[in-house]
Scaffold this motif. Structure first.
Motif, PDB file in Angstrom:
ATOM      1  N   THR A 116      -3.636   1.440  -8.615  1.00 39.45           N
ATOM      2  CA  THR A 116      -3.057   2.537  -7.846  1.00 39.45           C
ATOM      3  C   THR A 116      -3.068   2.217  -6.359  1.00 39.45           C
ATOM      4  O   THR A 116      -3.688   1.242  -5.914  1.00 39.45           O
ATOM      5  CB  THR A 116      -3.855   3.824  -8.074  1.00 39.45           C
ATOM      6  OG1 THR A 116      -5.163   3.660  -7.495  1.00 39.45           O
ATOM      7  CG2 THR A 116      -3.978   4.144  -9.551  1.00 39.45           C
ATOM      8  N   ARG A 117      -2.416   3.072  -5.604  1.00 36.96           N
ATOM      9  CA  ARG A 117      -2.383   2.873  -4.150  1.00 36.96           C
ATOM     10  C   ARG A 117      -3.807   2.895  -3.587  1.00 36.96           C
ATOM     11  O   ARG A 117      -4.104   2.171  -2.632  1.00 36.96           O
ATOM     12  CB  ARG A 117      -1.524   3.948  -3.492  1.00 36.96           C
ATOM     13  CG  ARG A 117      -1.445   3.822  -1.991  1.00 36.96           C
ATOM     14  CD  ARG A 117      -0.221   4.485  -1.434  1.00 36.96           C
ATOM     15  NE  ARG A 117      -0.081   5.864  -1.865  1.00 36.96           N
ATOM     16  CZ  ARG A 117       0.975   6.623  -1.521  1.00 36.96           C
ATOM     17  NH1 ARG A 117       1.946   6.131  -0.797  1.00 36.96           N
ATOM     18  NH2 ARG A 117       1.052   7.856  -1.943  1.00 36.96           N
ATOM     19  N   VAL A 128       7.480   3.680  -7.157  1.00 36.64           N
ATOM     20  CA  VAL A 128       7.535   4.122  -5.770  1.00 36.64           C
ATOM     21  C   VAL A 128       8.318   5.420  -5.705  1.00 36.64           C
ATOM     22  O   VAL A 128       9.482   5.463  -6.113  1.00 36.64           O
ATOM     23  CB  VAL A 128       8.206   3.057  -4.873  1.00 36.64           C
ATOM     24  CG1 VAL A 128       8.204   3.525  -3.418  1.00 36.64           C
ATOM     25  CG2 VAL A 128       7.518   1.710  -5.009  1.00 36.64           C
ATOM     26  N   PHE A 161       0.817  -1.216   0.000  1.00 37.82           N
ATOM     27  CA  PHE A 161       0.000   0.000   0.000  1.00 37.82           C
ATOM     28  C   PHE A 161       0.854   1.270   0.000  1.00 37.82           C
ATOM     29  O   PHE A 161       0.312   2.379  -0.028  1.00 37.82           O
ATOM     30  CB  PHE A 161      -0.974  -0.010   1.175  1.00 37.82           C
ATOM     31  CG  PHE A 161      -1.963  -1.142   1.098  1.00 37.82           C
ATOM     32  CD1 PHE A 161      -1.889  -2.205   1.981  1.00 37.82           C
ATOM     33  CD2 PHE A 161      -2.942  -1.162   0.114  1.00 37.82           C
ATOM     34  CE1 PHE A 161      -2.784  -3.270   1.896  1.00 37.82           C
ATOM     35  CE2 PHE A 161      -3.845  -2.210   0.024  1.00 37.82           C
ATOM     36  CZ  PHE A 161      -3.762  -3.264   0.918  1.00 37.82           C
ATOM     37  N   SER A 162       2.174   1.115   0.026  1.00 32.06           N
ATOM     38  CA  SER A 162       3.061   2.260  -0.102  1.00 32.06           C
ATOM     39  C   SER A 162       3.492   2.478  -1.547  1.00 32.06           C
ATOM     40  O   SER A 162       4.176   3.456  -1.854  1.00 32.06           O
ATOM     41  CB  SER A 162       4.302   2.083   0.773  1.00 32.06           C
ATOM     42  OG  SER A 162       5.159   1.097   0.233  1.00 32.06           O
ATOM     43  N   ILE A 163       3.096   1.567  -2.415  1.00 39.75           N
ATOM     44  CA  ILE A 163       3.468   1.640  -3.824  1.00 39.75           C
ATOM     45  C   ILE A 163       2.450   2.512  -4.555  1.00 39.75           C
ATOM     46  O   ILE A 163       1.259   2.234  -4.529  1.00 39.75           O
ATOM     47  CB  ILE A 163       3.536   0.241  -4.442  1.00 39.75           C
ATOM     48  CG1 ILE A 163       4.660  -0.554  -3.789  1.00 39.75           C
ATOM     49  CG2 ILE A 163       3.726   0.330  -5.951  1.00 39.75           C
ATOM     50  CD1 ILE A 163       4.737  -1.999  -4.218  1.00 39.75           C
ATOM     51  N   ASN A 164       2.933   3.572  -5.195  1.00 37.48           N
ATOM     52  CA  ASN A 164       2.030   4.521  -5.837  1.00 37.48           C
ATOM     53  C   ASN A 164       1.208   3.857  -6.937  1.00 37.48           C
ATOM     54  O   ASN A 164      -0.018   4.001  -6.999  1.00 37.48           O
ATOM     55  CB  ASN A 164       2.823   5.691  -6.415  1.00 37.48           C
ATOM     56  CG  ASN A 164       3.619   6.403  -5.352  1.00 37.48           C
ATOM     57  OD1 ASN A 164       4.814   6.165  -5.202  1.00 37.48           O
ATOM     58  ND2 ASN A 164       2.972   7.252  -4.573  1.00 37.48           N
TER      59      ASN A 164
END
Length: 115
Positions: free
Chosen positions: A52-53, A99, A29-32
């Motif tokens: 997307t995130r 990211v 969930f930190s990956i754009n």
């Protein structure tokens, strides 16, 4: 740095299904944006699907209705479920997380659709 491990490719008959996995070293969930691309022999790499995130998914017209991108936060893994496979889906598939403005690539996994 983001480490990736792709799996799930193989040989499948037309009309069959495969599920590709891309395990990441980062909290999913930190990956754009997480994308799946593919490259067939003699062709340019093409974008297949993105998520997307926030969870919004998008697909290339050629796979819409047949492929589904999803993610599992507990496993930090993104999946590409591929149904109703066609011979033209034959390619090496790559996961590609973006990211903080940096793009990372997996080693690729071969998908071959043939009878």
């Amino acid at each position: 740095q983001v480490q990736l491990a792709e799996s799930g490719g193989g040989l499948v008959q037309p009309g069959g299904s495969l599920r590709l996995s891309c395990a990441t070293s980062r909290n999913i969930f930190s990956i754009n944006v997480m994308a799946w691309h593919r490259q067939a022999p003699g062709k340019e790499r093409e974008l297949v699907a993105t998520i997307t995130r926030g969870g919004s998914a998008d697909y290339a017209d050629s796979v819409k209705g047949r492929f589904t991108i999803s993610r599992d936060g507990a496993k930090n893994t993104v999946y590409l479920q591929m149904n109703s496979l066609k011979s033209e889906d034959t390619a090496v598939y790559y996961c590609n997380p973006i990211v903080d403005g940096r793009s990372y690539w997996g080693q690729g996994t071969q998908v071959t659709v043939s009878s």
